[in-house]
Design a protein around this motif. Structure first.
Motif, PDB file in Angstrom:
ATOM      1  N   TYR A  34     136.957 132.164  78.098  1.00 56.94           N
ATOM      2  CA  TYR A  34     137.683 133.164  77.323  1.00 56.94           C
ATOM      3  C   TYR A  34     137.593 132.804  75.853  1.00 56.94           C
ATOM      4  CZ  TYR A  34     139.848 134.500  81.781  1.00 56.94           C
ATOM      5  OH  TYR A  34     140.066 134.910  83.067  1.00 56.94           O
ATOM      6  N   ILE A  35     137.193 133.765  75.037  1.00 58.38           N
ATOM      7  CA  ILE A  35     137.106 133.505  73.603  1.00 58.38           C
ATOM      8  C   ILE A  35     137.559 134.741  72.825  1.00 58.38           C
ATOM      9  CG2 ILE A  35     134.638 134.143  73.545  1.00 58.38           C
ATOM     10  CD1 ILE A  35     134.365 131.969  71.286  1.00 58.38           C
ATOM     11  N   THR A  36     138.397 134.507  71.818  1.00 60.35           N
ATOM     12  CA  THR A  36     138.909 135.561  70.951  1.00 60.35           C
ATOM     13  C   THR A  36     138.714 135.150  69.501  1.00 60.35           C
ATOM     14  OG1 THR A  36     140.597 136.206  72.566  1.00 60.35           O
ATOM     15  CG2 THR A  36     140.951 136.909  70.293  1.00 60.35           C
ATOM     16  N   ALA A  37     138.296 136.089  68.669  1.00 63.82           N
ATOM     17  CA  ALA A  37     138.105 135.808  67.237  1.00 63.82           C
ATOM     18  C   ALA A  37     138.272 137.092  66.452  1.00 63.82           C
ATOM     19  CB  ALA A  37     136.728 135.205  66.976  1.00 63.82           C
ATOM     20  N   ASP A  38     138.391 136.952  65.137  1.00 68.69           N
ATOM     21  CA  ASP A  38     138.506 138.142  64.299  1.00 68.69           C
ATOM     22  C   ASP A  38     137.185 138.898  64.230  1.00 68.69           C
ATOM     23  OD1 ASP A  38     137.235 136.148  62.829  1.00 68.69           O
ATOM     24  OD2 ASP A  38     138.229 136.661  60.938  1.00 68.69           O
ATOM     25  N   ARG A  39     136.082 138.185  64.388  1.00 69.29           N
ATOM     26  CA  ARG A  39     134.756 138.804  64.394  1.00 69.29           C
ATOM     27  C   ARG A  39     133.783 137.846  65.077  1.00 69.29           C
ATOM     28  NH1 ARG A  39     131.474 136.959  59.924  1.00 69.29           N
ATOM     29  NH2 ARG A  39     130.322 138.928  59.929  1.00 69.29           N
ATOM     30  N   PHE A  40     132.636 138.379  65.480  1.00 70.71           N
ATOM     31  CA  PHE A  40     131.606 137.563  66.109  1.00 70.71           C
ATOM     32  C   PHE A  40     130.251 137.866  65.481  1.00 70.71           C
ATOM     33  CE2 PHE A  40     134.862 137.520  69.391  1.00 70.71           C
ATOM     34  CZ  PHE A  40     134.805 136.205  69.855  1.00 70.71           C
ATOM     35  N   LEU A  41     129.395 136.874  65.457  1.00 77.47           N
ATOM     36  CA  LEU A  41     128.031 137.045  64.990  1.00 77.47           C
ATOM     37  C   LEU A  41     127.148 137.448  66.168  1.00 77.47           C
ATOM     38  CD1 LEU A  41     127.881 133.757  62.887  1.00 77.47           C
ATOM     39  CD2 LEU A  41     128.563 136.037  62.107  1.00 77.47           C
ATOM     40  N   ARG A  42     125.967 137.956  65.863  1.00 76.21           N
ATOM     41  CA  ARG A  42     125.044 138.352  66.925  1.00 76.21           C
ATOM     42  C   ARG A  42     124.644 137.141  67.757  1.00 76.21           C
ATOM     43  NH1 ARG A  42     120.057 142.021  66.048  1.00 76.21           N
ATOM     44  NH2 ARG A  42     120.276 141.902  68.329  1.00 76.21           N
ATOM     45  N   ASN A  43     124.773 137.271  69.054  1.00 79.30           N
ATOM     46  CA  ASN A  43     124.392 136.231  70.012  1.00 79.30           C
ATOM     47  C   ASN A  43     125.333 135.032  70.004  1.00 79.30           C
ATOM     48  OD1 ASN A  43     122.237 135.669  71.995  1.00 79.30           O
ATOM     49  ND2 ASN A  43     121.879 133.853  70.763  1.00 79.30           N
ATOM     50  N   MET A  44     126.416 135.107  69.249  1.00 81.38           N
ATOM     51  CA  MET A  44     127.289 133.953  69.049  1.00 81.38           C
ATOM     52  C   MET A  44     127.906 133.436  70.348  1.00 81.38           C
ATOM     53  SD  MET A  44     130.532 133.766  66.458  1.00 81.38           S
ATOM     54  CE  MET A  44     131.880 132.600  66.659  1.00 81.38           C
ATOM     55  N   VAL A  45     128.475 134.326  71.154  1.00 81.83           N
ATOM     56  CA  VAL A  45     129.171 133.873  72.363  1.00 81.83           C
ATOM     57  C   VAL A  45     128.191 133.239  73.343  1.00 81.83           C
ATOM     58  CG1 VAL A  45     130.630 134.536  74.301  1.00 81.83           C
ATOM     59  CG2 VAL A  45     130.957 135.634  72.075  1.00 81.83           C
ATOM     60  N   ARG A  46     127.046 133.845  73.536  1.00 77.98           N
ATOM     61  CA  ARG A  46     126.071 133.307  74.488  1.00 77.98           C
ATOM     62  C   ARG A  46     125.523 131.958  74.020  1.00 77.98           C
ATOM     63  NH1 ARG A  46     122.107 138.180  74.790  1.00 77.98           N
ATOM     64  NH2 ARG A  46     120.902 136.776  76.137  1.00 77.98           N
ATOM     65  N   ALA A  47     125.394 131.772  72.716  1.00 83.07           N
ATOM     66  CA  ALA A  47     124.941 130.485  72.191  1.00 83.07           C
ATOM     67  C   ALA A  47     126.030 129.422  72.331  1.00 83.07           C
ATOM     68  CB  ALA A  47     124.531 130.635  70.730  1.00 83.07           C
ATOM     69  N   ILE A  48     127.278 129.822  72.109  1.00 85.69           N
ATOM     70  CA  ILE A  48     128.396 128.889  72.295  1.00 85.69           C
ATOM     71  C   ILE A  48     128.472 128.439  73.752  1.00 85.69           C
ATOM     72  CG2 ILE A  48     130.919 128.763  72.419  1.00 85.69           C
ATOM     73  CD1 ILE A  48     131.047 130.328  69.812  1.00 85.69           C
ATOM     74  N   VAL A  49     128.380 129.401  74.676  1.00 84.15           N
ATOM     75  CA  VAL A  49     128.445 129.055  76.093  1.00 84.15           C
ATOM     76  C   VAL A  49     127.301 128.118  76.472  1.00 84.15           C
ATOM     77  CG1 VAL A  49     128.265 129.958  78.449  1.00 84.15           C
ATOM     78  CG2 VAL A  49     129.690 131.134  76.768  1.00 84.15           C
TER      79      VAL A  49
END
Length: 267
Positions: free
Chosen positions: A199-214
C-alpha cells in the motif's frame, strides 16, 4: 455568442489488461479513447475527458476520476431543479452500455468551472498485489513470486523511502515533469489472505514510480540488497541504481482524494 459549459467529474473503474493505458494514443486502444467516444455519443457533442493521471499498459484502476465540459446539465441530487435536463442514473447506464465490460462508470459529480481532475487531487493511493502459488485467476491481477521474502526488511526499507522527497531514481527518463519531488504518507506491506499487498499513498507519483519501488523492495526481501542500501539508491537519483520494474498486472490505482470545496453537489 459562446455557449456556457458545465464541468463534471466522472468516477470510473477499469481493468487495464486489454488497454494501452489511460491516455489516448495513436494505433492503440486506451481507456480515455473509449470513454470519450461513449460520452460524445450519449451527450451528442464532442467530449474530451482529462484524467487524474495516466496509468500504463496493463495497470488497473478501482477508482479513477476525469473531468469534462458539456453544454448539457446533468440532474444530480440536490441540484437546481429548474436546470435539470439529463437524469444522472440514466446517463450512467447509457455510457456503461457503450464501453464494454472492462470499464465501469460509477457516477458523475458537478464541480466548479475551474476544478481539475489532475491538479486538484491532494493524494493518490496504489496497491501492488503479490501471490505465491500458481493460480490462473490471479495472472491478470497480480505478480507471481516464488521466493521466500523477508517482509520485515521490506517494510523497514519502505520506511526509509518515506524520509525522502526526491524520487528521480524511480522515474522513467525523459518525462515531462518539472520536479521529481513527491511526499509519501504511507508505504507498507500487509498480508491479505494468501496475498502480500503493498500500500502506498502520496501527493503525486512519477511515471513508473510504484513499479520501480516495488521491484527495489523485492530485492530487499530476497536479500539481494539491504534496506540500508536503499539510502544510496535514493541519493543516487539514478534509475539504473534501483530495482527492475515489476509487471503492470499487479498494480491498482485505488483512491484519489480531492478537497470538498471543488464540488458543487455531491451525488
Amino acid at each position: 455568442m459562446e455557449t456556457t459549459k458545465n464541468r463534471y467529474f466522472i468516477e470510473l473503474a477499469y481493468k487495464g489488461t486489454n488497454f494501452h493505458g489511460w491516455q489516448v494514443q495513436e494505433n492503440a486502444i486506451t481507456v480515455q479513447e473509449v470513454l470519450n467516444k461513449a460520452l460524445s455519443i450519449v451527450l451528442r457533442e464532442d467530449i474530451e475527458t482529462l484524467g487524474c493521471g495516466r496509468t500504463d499498459t496493463g495497470v488497473h484502476a478501482t477508482d479513477f476520476f476525469a473531468h469534462f465540459d458539456t453544454i448539457s446539465t446533468i440532474k444530480i441530487t440536490g441540484s437546481d431543479k429548474r436546470k435539470q435536463e439529463i437524469d444522472h442514473d440514466r446517463l450512467v447506464r447509457s455510457v456503461n452500455s457503450l464501453i464494454g465490460y472492462d470499464i465501469a462508470v460509477k457516477r458523475f459529480l458537478a464541480v466548479k468551472p475551474e476544478a481539475h481532475a489532475r491538479f486538484d487531487a491532494t493524494a493518490r493511493s496504489y496497491e501492488y498485489h503479490l501471490y505465491f502459488e500458481k493460480d490462473p485467476f490471479q495472472l491478470e491481477f497480480g505478480y507471481l513470486v516464488k521466493n521466500n521474502l523477508n517482509v520485515h526488511a521490506m517494510n523497514e526499507a519502505a520506511k526509509v523511502m518515506m524520509t525522502y522527497t526526491d524520487f528521480s531514481c524511480f522515474s522513467k527518463s525523459n518525462t515531462q515533469t518539472f520536479t521529481n519531488n513527491c511526499k509519501i504518507s504511507r508505504a507498507e506491506w500487509v498480508n491479505v489472505g494468501d496475498k502480500l499487498v503493498f500500500y502506498i499513498t502520496a501527493d503525486r507519483f512519477l511515471r513508473n514510480m510504484v513499479r520501480a519501488i516495488v521491484g527495489t523492495l523485492l530485492d530487499v526481501g530476497r536479500g539481494a540488497i539491504t534496506f540500508e542500501e536503499v539510502h544510496k539508491i535514493l541519493e543516487s537519483k539514478n534509475r539504473s541504481e534501483a530495482g527492475t520494474s515489476v509487471p503492470a498486472s499487479g498494480l491498482f490505482l485505488t483512491k484519489i482524494e480531492y478537497p470538498e470545496t471543488i464540488f458543487l453537489v455531491r451525488g
